[in-house]
Design an enzyme around this catalytic site. Structure first.
Site, PDB file in Angstrom:
ATOM      1  N   SER A  38       0.798  -1.228   0.000  1.00  0.00           N
ATOM      2  CA  SER A  38       0.000   0.000   0.000  1.00  0.00           C
ATOM      3  C   SER A  38       0.831   1.277   0.000  1.00  0.00           C
ATOM      4  O   SER A  38       0.313   2.337  -0.333  1.00  0.00           O
ATOM      5  CB  SER A  38      -0.914   0.004   1.230  1.00  0.00           C
ATOM      6  N   ASP A 314      -3.118   7.559   8.253  1.00  0.00           N
ATOM      7  CA  ASP A 314      -4.047   6.716   9.017  1.00  0.00           C
ATOM      8  C   ASP A 314      -3.217   5.831   9.956  1.00  0.00           C
ATOM      9  O   ASP A 314      -2.070   6.151  10.251  1.00  0.00           O
ATOM     10  CB  ASP A 314      -4.948   5.905   8.071  1.00  0.00           C
ATOM     11  N   HIS A 317      -0.225   4.330   7.432  1.00  0.00           N
ATOM     12  CA  HIS A 317       0.335   4.899   6.200  1.00  0.00           C
ATOM     13  C   HIS A 317       0.799   6.329   6.378  1.00  0.00           C
ATOM     14  O   HIS A 317       0.122   7.121   7.028  1.00  0.00           O
ATOM     15  CB  HIS A 317      -0.701   4.839   5.081  1.00  0.00           C
TER      16      HIS A 317
END
Ligand SMILES: *[C@@H]1O[C@H](CO)[C@@H](O)[C@H](O)[C@H]1NC(C)=O
Ligand SMILES: *[C@@H]1O[C@H](CO)[C@@H](O)[C@H](O)[C@H]1NC(C)=O
Ligand SMILES: *[C@@H]1O[C@H](CO)[C@@H](O)[C@H](O)[C@H]1NC(C)=O
Length: 349
Positions: A38, A314, A317
């Site tokens: 991600s 978040d 990340h």
């Protein structure tokens, strides 16, 4: 006469400086191929029936379009910022191209990264079907065939030998291990890290067979200090046993790369980047609960007003601001975080 010459040389200098300016603005490498999780996913998971997705608000709140794109970030992520540095277009997600949502000749590269995925096939399986590293590399092989078809075998090899192969992965394998008691029963931390490195090494060799020569490989962060880990621990402390496994994995990764270059793939060049030392202890910007990290970044979550002074977007990340610091460091770091060379040097090899 002397005047004539000096005027001429002045003109030459002027022309040269324009040329070098134009050159510095031009692409530094022909293409960049991105593999990983991600941290560098630009929306591949939007095309998969999985729950590891970021194609809803508040993600993308600072992206140029102000819309969620599938990036796990408030804005651009490390893949975009690397492309910016290299004067390359940001690659659309590979799956969007595969499914005919966009045309691409793949001449400037492709992005295969998939949020939640890891080096090992099983990592993130609970999120649904992701693209593990082996699958991402399999997709690259079809791009290779496409390039050979287009440029001829020698043309493709020449182009690929100057291109960058960026691999940002391992984070999810290690955090799964720390959460999954079954995995821990079956493997010691050392065995588990070794199995990750074995697969990663195999995939680098596979990329090498298909033209890759310049690699950028990042280590894992201090995963035990992410807001989502800390929010689960008493006193919001870091998970030190996870952190020490990250340190030992990074050490293993560094020596695997060294060994690969000195014994097997002598014609490769690489830049290893240690992201770990960058991670700072702060709350997440978008989320709910302790450290804003007990719940994910959802449309109903609270969002911090200043995304430039938060390390984390978040629970796990980085913000665009953090990614800018990281990408600047990958590029021009004077050797504290990169080994054996930084990205600017790798580009120039
Ligand atoms: C198609 O690719 C271009 C160039 O990368 C990009 O600007 C555009 O947003 C893409 N469109 C879609 C629908 O993904
Ligand atoms: C992982 O998946 C690939 C197919 O994508 C397969 O070729 C490989 O053998 C698998 N590895 C393991 C260890 O199961
Ligand atoms: C946001 O934080 C950055 C970095 O600390 C600071 O430079 C900037 O002035 C802040 N912006 C606002 C609107 O407070």
């Amino acid at each position: 006469m002397a005047f004539g010459i000096s005027l001429l040389s002045l003109f030459t200098l002027f022309a040269l400086s324009i040329l070098s300016f134009a050159y510095s603005k031009a692409q530094m490498v022909p293409a960049m191929f991105i593999f990983g999780d991600s941290v560098v996913d630009v929306g591949n998971n939007n095309y998969l029936p999985c729950v590891a997705r970021a194609d809803f608000p508040n993600n993308g709140i600072d992206f140029p379009t102000k819309k969620p794109t599938g990036r796990f970030s408030n804005g651009k992520n490390a893949a975009d910022l690397l492309a910016e540095k290299l004067n390359l277009p940001s690659s659309p997600p590979y799956l969007s191209l595969l499914l005919g949502k966009n045309d691409s000749s793949f001449l400037t590269g492709a992005n295969f990264a998939s949020g939640g995925s890891g080096i090992l096939n099983g990592t993130g399986r609970a999120f649904g079907p992701l693209l593990p590293l082996t699958k991402q590399v399999a997709y690259y092989l079809s791009v290779y065939e496409h390039l050979v078809h287009k440029l001829g075998s020698n043309g493709a090899k020449k182009r690929l030998s100057k291109s960058l192969f960026v691999i940002v992965t391992g984070n999810n394998d290690l955090s799964s291990y720390s959460r999954d008691s079954d995995l821990r029963k079956r493997n010691t931390p050392q065995q588990y890290s070794d199995s990750m490195l074995l697969v990663l090494k195999g995939q680098i060799k596979r990329l090498h067979i298909f033209g890759a020569r310049k690699f950028v490989v990042t280590g894992v962060g201090s995963l035990g200090c992410s807001p989502s880990q800390r929010s689960q621990n008493e006193g919001e402390r870091c998970d030190e046993s996870l952190n020490s496994q990250c340190v030992s994995y990074n050490k293993g990764l560094k020596s695997m790369l060294q060994e690969l270059k000195s014994k097997k793939l002598m014609d490769i060049h690489y830049s290893y980047f240690d992201t770990r030392r960058f991670t700072e202890v702060r709350a997440a910007c978008c989320g709910l609960g302790k450290l804003n990290a007990e719940f994910p970044c959802l449309p109903i979550s609270t969002v911090c007003s200043n995304r430039s002074n938060h390390v984390f977007w978040d629970g796990s990340h980085p913000t665009e601001a953090t990614d800018r610091v990281l990408v600047d460091a990958i590029f021009d770091d004077p050797s504290h975080y990169t080994f054996p060379m930084n990205l600017r040097q790798l580009v120039a090899v």
